[in-house]
Design a protein around this motif. Structure first.
Motif, PDB file in Angstrom:
ATOM      1  N   CYS A   1      62.878  83.194  11.179  1.00 49.66           N
ATOM      2  CA  CYS A   1      62.369  82.347  12.271  1.00 49.66           C
ATOM      3  C   CYS A   1      61.387  83.134  13.128  1.00 49.66           C
ATOM      4  CB  CYS A   1      63.563  81.864  13.109  1.00 49.66           C
ATOM      5  SG  CYS A   1      63.113  80.947  14.576  1.00 49.66           S
ATOM      6  N   TYR A   2      60.223  82.524  13.399  1.00 52.35           N
ATOM      7  CA  TYR A   2      59.236  83.153  14.292  1.00 52.35           C
ATOM      8  C   TYR A   2      59.608  82.979  15.759  1.00 52.35           C
ATOM      9  CZ  TYR A   2      55.918  82.820  10.297  1.00 52.35           C
ATOM     10  OH  TYR A   2      55.284  82.912   9.097  1.00 52.35           O
ATOM     11  N   GLU A   3      60.546  82.130  16.020  1.00 52.11           N
ATOM     12  CA  GLU A   3      60.922  81.779  17.392  1.00 52.11           C
ATOM     13  C   GLU A   3      59.745  81.125  18.136  1.00 52.11           C
ATOM     14  OE1 GLU A   3      63.172  84.774  19.347  1.00 52.11           O
ATOM     15  OE2 GLU A   3      64.446  85.018  17.581  1.00 52.11           O
TER      16      GLU A   3
ATOM     17  N   GLY B   1      59.158  77.871  18.437  1.00 48.29           N
ATOM     18  CA  GLY B   1      59.550  76.665  19.169  1.00 48.29           C
ATOM     19  C   GLY B   1      58.873  75.380  18.718  1.00 48.29           C
ATOM     20  N   ILE B   2      58.099  75.459  17.651  1.00 50.78           N
ATOM     21  CA  ILE B   2      57.413  74.241  17.180  1.00 50.78           C
ATOM     22  C   ILE B   2      58.436  73.160  16.814  1.00 50.78           C
ATOM     23  CG2 ILE B   2      56.066  73.342  15.206  1.00 50.78           C
ATOM     24  CD1 ILE B   2      54.335  75.882  15.449  1.00 50.78           C
ATOM     25  N   CYS B   3      59.524  73.596  16.205  1.00 49.71           N
ATOM     26  CA  CYS B   3      60.558  72.626  15.824  1.00 49.71           C
ATOM     27  C   CYS B   3      61.106  71.911  17.066  1.00 49.71           C
ATOM     28  CB  CYS B   3      61.683  73.321  15.064  1.00 49.71           C
ATOM     29  SG  CYS B   3      62.399  74.711  15.955  1.00 49.71           S
TER      30      CYS B   3
ATOM     31  N   CYS C   1      57.920  73.186  10.713  1.00 48.65           N
ATOM     32  CA  CYS C   1      58.090  74.623  10.959  1.00 48.65           C
ATOM     33  C   CYS C   1      57.100  75.450  10.121  1.00 48.65           C
ATOM     34  CB  CYS C   1      59.516  75.016  10.591  1.00 48.65           C
ATOM     35  SG  CYS C   1      59.752  76.790  10.420  1.00 48.65           S
TER      36      CYS C   1
ATOM     37  N   ARG D   1      57.316  78.357   9.227  1.00 52.86           N
ATOM     38  CA  ARG D   1      58.048  79.282   8.354  1.00 52.86           C
ATOM     39  C   ARG D   1      58.737  78.522   7.224  1.00 52.86           C
ATOM     40  NH1 ARG D   1      59.225  83.700   6.474  1.00 52.86           N
ATOM     41  NH2 ARG D   1      60.430  85.338   7.454  1.00 52.86           N
TER      42      ARG D   1
ATOM     43  N   ASN E   1      61.142  76.479   7.471  1.00 51.80           N
ATOM     44  CA  ASN E   1      62.571  76.240   7.674  1.00 51.80           C
ATOM     45  C   ASN E   1      62.803  74.744   7.824  1.00 51.80           C
ATOM     46  OD1 ASN E   1      63.084  78.996   7.930  1.00 51.80           O
ATOM     47  ND2 ASN E   1      62.729  78.948  10.148  1.00 51.80           N
TER      48      ASN E   1
HETATM   49  S1  SF4 Z   1      59.468  76.050  14.068  1.00 50.60           S
HETATM   50 FE1  SF4 Z   1      60.455  77.377  12.544  1.00 50.60          FE
HETATM   51  S2  SF4 Z   1      59.831  79.436  13.040  1.00 50.60           S
HETATM   52 FE2  SF4 Z   1      59.358  78.175  14.839  1.00 50.60          FE
HETATM   53  S3  SF4 Z   1      61.223  78.323  16.125  1.00 50.60           S
HETATM   54 FE3  SF4 Z   1      61.501  76.553  14.822  1.00 50.60          FE
HETATM   55  S4  SF4 Z   1      62.631  77.310  13.045  1.00 50.60           S
HETATM   56 FE4  SF4 Z   1      61.758  79.090  14.079  1.00 50.60          FE
END
Ligand code: SF4
Ligand code: SF4
Lengths: 402, 245
Positions: free
Chosen positions: B37-39, B41-43, B92, B94, B96
């Motif tokens: 996870c890039y953290e 926050g897009i999700c 996401c 990444r 995910n």
């Molecule tokens: S969009 Fe993907 S990478 Fe970004 S916070 Fe959410 S799970 Fe993590």
């Protein structure tokens, strides 16, 4: 906040919704599941149900060509639409009949049961995959191609396809279950949603349009499970939003001559939430009204919201009554793209499109579309009276068209 | 240590938390729902549930990637059922699927008969019964004004006219009021067999014994009627699961 070279904070003004520019970029490499299905078939693991002729090829999100059949379709109904919005499947069938297309409305069909799975998780992948394959195989036995009415079934079946291709153990489990049920293991070459059919039929439908819709403004709500869940074989088209958003729903509205108005929360979910619409309705209602309908009203002021999934239609429509009591800016009729298309081609608003099941008052819209709703309602009531008095048992297609 | 300041479940043994966590990780889909996870926050920015609940898909991705079993246990027992399963979070960068992580976690909660799952599904049991016995979910006769008062007076109008209005829909399959459409007995039984063969009925038993018993009774009498041998349809996947563990 960022700062300009003179140290003053830079204020970034986002572009107005109407000024947004959409431009399609390159196509990422994606695996071709269709080839993989044919490989599995060559190994004798399953049977691929071919898209029957005649079909139309359209472009998907990343540029693959997808075949959309016009007829010989087996209509996989949605577990939700028939309860609340029976005009949605009825309009799909009506349009098929108008074009003289061969179709089959089976009783040997269950829902995909994905609503229950997403709501409660009281199921598991082998069961979900077996249910998909049982329905597909039944379509194959009946000699038709599966045609999916529901956005969630469409997305969920694509998840299932992914698992069947990539997990030999799951495939084996499904096969054993199909053997027990005495059913073949058949899987369709393409998973096709009715909106995709409507999309490829849009010019032919527009040719037979009987209403002038140029003064009708619509806003579009695409179903999450149509374009977000396994998105790669959803339809995109350079002529619609420059290929940056799915072109279904919007495409038919434009072809019919209606104005499509954009709004900033196009990508957002409707708030349905599976169990939420039944047991946490305050959430569904708040999201649908505040995050979707109010934004549409403020930014686009449409006469109508067009959607293409039963959950979205129900949530967006039914959530407006209670929020109106709180003086929220709501009050936009909601219907499916296919009901709108059927109306445009002259379908009866109550006998075919069944608009009396909808919550938001749609009479001003019908007037704007040039439909005499009072006369139409009297005609419907006359039919209903015949059923009530026992003169007839059901309304037939011939009566619906009269 | 839990990331939550008001950490709960300190009394639950770490071994139990780890057991459940490992059950999530052992799911065959696990490596397709979390890649790190890039953290960013897009999700969470696209998540409907994050707008109205104390809930964030990003937290699920982070906690699971960090293998923080205390916080995992809290998510599993508290906010997990707030997810709408809309999969807006699949945008996401990444690749995910926080929604997919939650699907697996919910299945583990149900399989283990956790109280949180029982609580979350309490008002939902009737639907489980309907879908498992017929394969259709929203039946027209569920449109009752006392159940949907917030949907306005039209619900009353529909329920008063239900039988006639359903028969005034042209396709034959839609003339029912108890089902979304007319499903043949053969198909209902095949669905029940699938649920039996894949161990789904035990899942229901874990969550709501009453519904499980009604379901068994109704479907088995239908099987009897059709001269089908009930014992012939025990969970065929069970043996192999046991052999693996
Ligand atoms: S969009 Fe993907 S990478 Fe970004 S916070 Fe959410 S799970 Fe993590
Ligand atoms: S699937 Fe769940 S976590 Fe993902 S965006 Fe939807 S509600 Fe949020």
């Amino acid at each position: 906040m960022s700062h300009a070279s003179n140290g003053a904070p830079t204020v970034i003004t986002p572009p107005k919704v109407a000024e947004r520019i959409f431009k399609r970029q390159g196509n990422p490499e994606k695996e071709d599941y269709r080839e993989q299905l044919f490989e599995l078939e060559a190994k004798g693991e399953l049977e691929v149900i071919r898209v029957p002729e005649p079909y139309v090829e359209v472009e998907t999100k990343f540029g693959r060509k997808k075949k959309i059949p016009l007829e010989h379709t087996w209509h996989h109904k949605s577990c939700g639409q028939c309860g609340h919005i029976p005009g949605y499947p009825t309009s799909i069938f009506w349009l098929h009949r108008q074009f003289g297309f061969d179709y089959f409305d089976p009783k040997d069909q269950t829902s995909c049961t994905a609503w229950n799975y997403y709501a409660s998780s009281t199921s598991n992948p082998p069961a979900q995959a077996s249910i998909a394959v049982r329905n597909f195989s039944q379509a194959h036995v009946d000699g038709y191609f599966p045609f999916i009415h529901c956005g969630t079934s469409y997305g969920h079946y694509k998840e299932t396809r992914d698992q069947i291709i990539h997990f030999p153990k799951l495939r084996e489990q499904v096969r054993r279950i199909m053997d027990r049920l005495n059913m073949p293991f058949a899987f369709p070459e393409e998973i096709v949603h009715y909106s995709e059919w409507l999309h490829v039929m849009r010019d032919r439908i527009a040719e037979r349009k009987v209403l002038d819709l140029s003064n009708v403004t619509v806003s579009v709500h695409p179903a999450c499970h149509y374009h977000k869940l396994i998105p790669e074989d959803a339809i995109y088209n350079d002529d619609i939003y420059n290929g940056q958003r799915t072109s279904v729903v919007t495409g038919i509205a434009q072809a019919l001559g209606a104005k499509v108005a954009d709004y900033s929360n196009w990508h957002d979910c409707c708030g349905f939430g599976f169990s939420h619409i039944l047991v946490n309705r305050d959430f569904s209602r708040s999201f649908a009204a505040i995050r979707k309908i109010e934004r549409m009203k403020e930014e686009a002021n449409p006469d109508l919201v067009l959607a293409h999934d039963t959950g979205c239609l129900t949530t967006l429509d039914k959530s407006q009554f209670a929020t109106r009591a709180h003086n929220r800016k709501v009050g936009i009729p909601v219907m499916s793209d296919v009901q709108f298309a059927a109306l445009a081609m002259g379908a009866h608003p109550y006998k075919v499109c069944q608009l009396h099941w909808h919550g938001v008052d749609n009479k001003p819209l019908l007037e704007k579309m040039g439909i005499d709703h009072e006369k139409a309602w009297a005609e419907f009531e006359e039919q209903a009276e015949k059923i009530k008095s026992g003169e007839t048992q059901f309304m037939t297609w011939e009566e619906a068209d009269a | 240590m839990s990331i939550y300041r008001d950490a709960k479940y300190a009394d639950v043994a770490p071994a139990e938390k780890l057991r459940l966590f490992n059950e999530v990780k052992a799911d065959f889909r696990w490596h397709h729902v979390l890649y790190g996870c890039y953290e960013c926050g897009i999700c969470t920015a696209s998540c409907p549930s994050a707008r109205f609940y104390d809930f964030s898909p990003r937290v699920f991705a982070q906690i699971m990637a960090r293998e923080d079993i205390d916080s995992f246990y809290e998510l599993l027992n508290d906010v997990m059922w707030s997810c709408s399963q809309c999969f807006s979070c699949t945008r996401c960068p990444r690749h995910n699927s926080p929604g997919g992580i939650i699907t697996i976690m919910r299945e583990v909660a149900v399989n283990n008969g956790l109280d949180s799952a029982k609580e979350a599904l309490k008002a939902y049991s009737r639907i489980i019964y309907k879908v498992m016995s017929t394969g259709t979910q929203v039946a027209p006769d569920m449109l009752q004004p006392d159940f949907f008062p917030d949907w306005g007076p039209d619900v009353k109008r529909v329920s008063e006219n239900l039988d006639v209005w359903r028969r005034a829909i042209p396709p034959d399959t839609l003339h029912t009021t108890e089902l979304a459409w007319d499903v043949s007995d053969k198909t209902r039984l095949q669905l029940y067999m699938i649920f039996k063969l894949t161990g789904n009925l035990e899942m229901i038993e874990n969550i709501d014994e009453g519904i499980y018993m009604i379901l068994e009774e109704v479907m088995e009498s239908l099987m009897d009627e059709k001269d089908l041998d009930i014992d012939d349809f025990e969970n065929i996947l069970e043996g192999e699961e046991e052999a693996e563990h």
